[in-house]
Design a protein around this motif. Sequence first.
Motif, short mmCIF file in Angstrom:
data_model
loop_
_atom_site.label_atom_id
_atom_site.label_comp_id
_atom_site.label_asym_id
_atom_site.label_seq_id
_atom_site.Cartn_x
_atom_site.Cartn_y
_atom_site.Cartn_z
N PRO A 301 0.80 -1.23 0.00
CA PRO A 301 0.00 0.00 0.00
C PRO A 301 0.83 1.27 0.00
N GLU A 302 2.10 1.16 0.43
CA GLU A 302 2.95 2.36 0.46
C GLU A 302 3.25 2.89 -0.94
N THR A 303 2.99 2.10 -1.98
CA THR A 303 3.25 2.55 -3.34
C THR A 303 2.08 3.31 -3.94
N ALA A 304 0.99 3.42 -3.20
CA ALA A 304 -0.21 4.09 -3.71
C ALA A 304 -0.04 5.60 -3.74
N CYS A 305 -0.67 6.25 -4.70
CA CYS A 305 -0.71 7.71 -4.74
C CYS A 305 -1.64 8.21 -3.63
N PRO A 306 -1.63 9.52 -3.34
CA PRO A 306 -2.47 10.06 -2.28
C PRO A 306 -3.95 9.69 -2.47
N THR A 307 -4.66 9.52 -1.35
CA THR A 307 -6.07 9.15 -1.39
C THR A 307 -6.89 10.34 -1.88
N SER A 308 -7.29 10.26 -3.12
CA SER A 308 -8.07 11.32 -3.76
C SER A 308 -8.74 10.72 -4.98
N ILE A 309 -9.90 11.27 -5.36
CA ILE A 309 -10.55 10.76 -6.56
C ILE A 309 -9.70 11.00 -7.80
N THR A 310 -8.76 11.93 -7.73
CA THR A 310 -7.86 12.16 -8.85
C THR A 310 -7.00 10.94 -9.13
N TYR A 311 -6.71 10.14 -8.11
CA TYR A 311 -5.77 9.03 -8.26
C TYR A 311 -6.43 7.66 -8.07
N LEU A 312 -7.71 7.57 -8.34
CA LEU A 312 -8.35 6.26 -8.25
C LEU A 312 -7.73 5.30 -9.25
N GLY A 313 -7.74 4.01 -8.90
CA GLY A 313 -7.14 3.00 -9.76
C GLY A 313 -8.15 2.43 -10.74
N TRP A 314 -8.23 1.08 -10.80
CA TRP A 314 -9.18 0.43 -11.71
C TRP A 314 -10.59 0.81 -11.25
N ASN A 315 -11.31 1.57 -12.07
CA ASN A 315 -12.57 2.14 -11.61
C ASN A 315 -13.46 2.50 -12.80
N PRO A 316 -14.11 1.50 -13.42
CA PRO A 316 -15.05 1.80 -14.50
C PRO A 316 -16.26 2.55 -13.93
N VAL A 317 -16.67 3.63 -14.61
CA VAL A 317 -17.79 4.45 -14.15
C VAL A 317 -18.79 4.61 -15.29
N GLN A 318 -20.03 4.30 -15.01
CA GLN A 318 -21.05 4.34 -16.06
C GLN A 318 -21.16 5.70 -16.73
N GLY A 319 -21.20 6.77 -15.94
CA GLY A 319 -21.43 8.09 -16.52
C GLY A 319 -20.30 8.61 -17.38
N GLY A 320 -19.06 8.30 -16.98
CA GLY A 320 -17.91 8.81 -17.73
C GLY A 320 -16.72 9.01 -16.82
N ASN A 321 -15.80 9.90 -17.19
CA ASN A 321 -14.56 10.02 -16.43
C ASN A 321 -14.34 11.42 -15.90
N GLU A 322 -13.22 11.59 -15.20
CA GLU A 322 -12.92 12.87 -14.57
C GLU A 322 -12.58 13.96 -15.59
N CYS A 323 -12.38 13.58 -16.84
CA CYS A 323 -12.16 14.58 -17.89
C CYS A 323 -13.50 15.13 -18.39
N ASN A 324 -14.57 14.69 -17.79
CA ASN A 324 -15.94 15.03 -18.19
C ASN A 324 -16.28 14.50 -19.57
N ARG A 325 -15.70 13.37 -19.91
CA ARG A 325 -16.04 12.65 -21.13
C ARG A 325 -17.05 11.56 -20.76
N GLY A 326 -18.11 11.46 -21.54
CA GLY A 326 -19.14 10.48 -21.24
C GLY A 326 -18.82 9.10 -21.78
#
Length: 637
Positions: A301-326
């Motif tokens: 776990p020490e290799t993980a980036c800071p806990t933030s939605i910016t650095y989520l890992g494997w995470n498919p999202v129905q609506g789209g992504n953080e770039c605001n792409r659907g």
Amino acid sequence: MDRGARRPTLKGRAWLVLPACLWGACAGNSSDPGQDPGTETDLSVRIPEDLTPGDGPEPGVGDARDPGAAPDQGIDDGPRADPGDAGGDLAVPADPGEPDLGSWDPGLGLDPGSPDLDGPDLGPWDPGLFDPGRPDPGGSDPGLTDPGENDPGPTDPGPLDPGAIDPGITDPGPLDPGILDPGTPDLGASDAGACPQVPEPDPVAAEPLAPMDPAGRVETVRSSGFTDEFLYDGTGLLKIGTRREWGASIVFFGMTSGGPGMNATNVIDANDTGREVQIALYDPDRQMQGCAAAAACRTAPETACPTSITYLGWNPVQGGNECNRGSPATTTQAPGVLEAVVQPLFWNPDWQSATCVNTGCQDPTLRTLVSDVRYTQRLRFVRTHIVEMQMAVENLSDVEHAPTVQEFPTLYASWGQGGPDLDVILDSTGTQVAVDIPANDGFFYRDFDSPGGFVSLQGPTQEYGVGLYYENRLTQFQAWQKQGVFNNVRARFRFGLPARGVVMARAYLILGSFSTVASEAAWLDRHLAPFGVIDEPIADAPVRGATLVRGWALDNRGVVGVEALIDGTVRGTLTYGTSRPDVCRVWPGYPQCDAVGWQGTLDLSGVTPCAHLLEVRARDADGNARVIGRRRIQVVP
């Protein structure tokens, strides 16, 4: 983890190998994932006062005036159904034809004969074969509709091949009922004569509840660069809407207010690709960028980036992504039904980087990075206030994703922009939940229990809002909030995603005051009937004497009995409670898992050697009885 905000430059955001078209839904329209064309005009909020569904006045929902339609709306109306009376107990559970995977014969296109994940046949589900209105021929409770069942399929460890039949069962080949010895007397016939023709039975509907009758109309509204599709309830009083460009996530649930498109009665957050009613998936070994690429988030776990939605890992999202792409979606409309097949984007386009870079949204390839799962969604009204969500997620890869808490789905409620501010989160007892534990990105959360299996988000007077009920009746929930940014809640729904496997579930959205939400949730509790599959015998199997009958059944409050019928007459009681972990991997979270199998031996020695109809009927703790599967069998001398 919640998505209430995204990168600084963007708006906030809090099995089987299945075919690409689940419910036969591929003839529809598809969306191009693209940049969010912009937000729509902020509408002033008018809280409804007085809703009168067909079954008499119900508290909490009222008549609201449409603040006005967007000037550039293009509208395609589907056929209009007669509003009719949708109230009262439309409730009779409808024939839920079920899939091979258990419950929904939804067009998941699973071959009915395909073997189960680990050997059991979860039943095919041919989406498109949802026959909600078929009555139960098995003499089941009048208030319950006959559920249909799909193809059987025994146990076969390994991925389910939709076209495969249970490896453990030898298929002697169907016997043509029309070629049966004409001189063989029929069971119960007074004279010896030709065997009666027994047609191949229609599949049992997958869903435990019937749809509204009449079915509501569907409309398509194009506005501000979006294509929104709306389904009306049978009375024309309420509607639900999805946005094709945002992975067909739910962006509207409210009153029709006399006009097309969105209006100020909307109880759903519809402000960007990360906040609607939608699904999002996680993997504990690939939870955060930095450790996700090596699947080392639990071991290193020490290799993980800071806990933030910016650095989520494997995470498919129905609506789209953080770039605001659907996420790209293909949608299909039918009377009373909205269906979609979605390939979710990864929320974080940089998730596979071993370092904490944050540049994926500027990369033309990464900013539309499609995930390795496919999601199928089907929406329909089952009562004026209740929309059923049928969900299936399919792993398209050979990577197994370990069990963890998933968003399946999460309800993001409106927070005052384009709808009321529903910041009062209530458990099933009506107790307000204090969402006050600090979390990542300035958010707050709270884990809580809700014994009635539902939760509600309401305005300050609790006179108008939305509820969420899970059919597997989960009682552990999690809420997230950030004032002026989002209000959301979801069950702590824990499951994994096997390589090439599928997971299915049903949830229900309920519109109205808290008292309306609570009464409609209680109605669901009482009226959801069992669903399941017959694994053996297979269709048109030649059988004689002592014959093994086996399969599985699930129910929101537990199955208490299973019986077999031949030609409508009860011939024996079956034993319920055999271990079926394969079923519970596909339909996780139900009471009695993993002991949800049933089996028994039928004595057919006195049955005439002809074609006969075998049915299996299950009964639950609320007294709902329902045929969960049918097979034509060939009794031979």
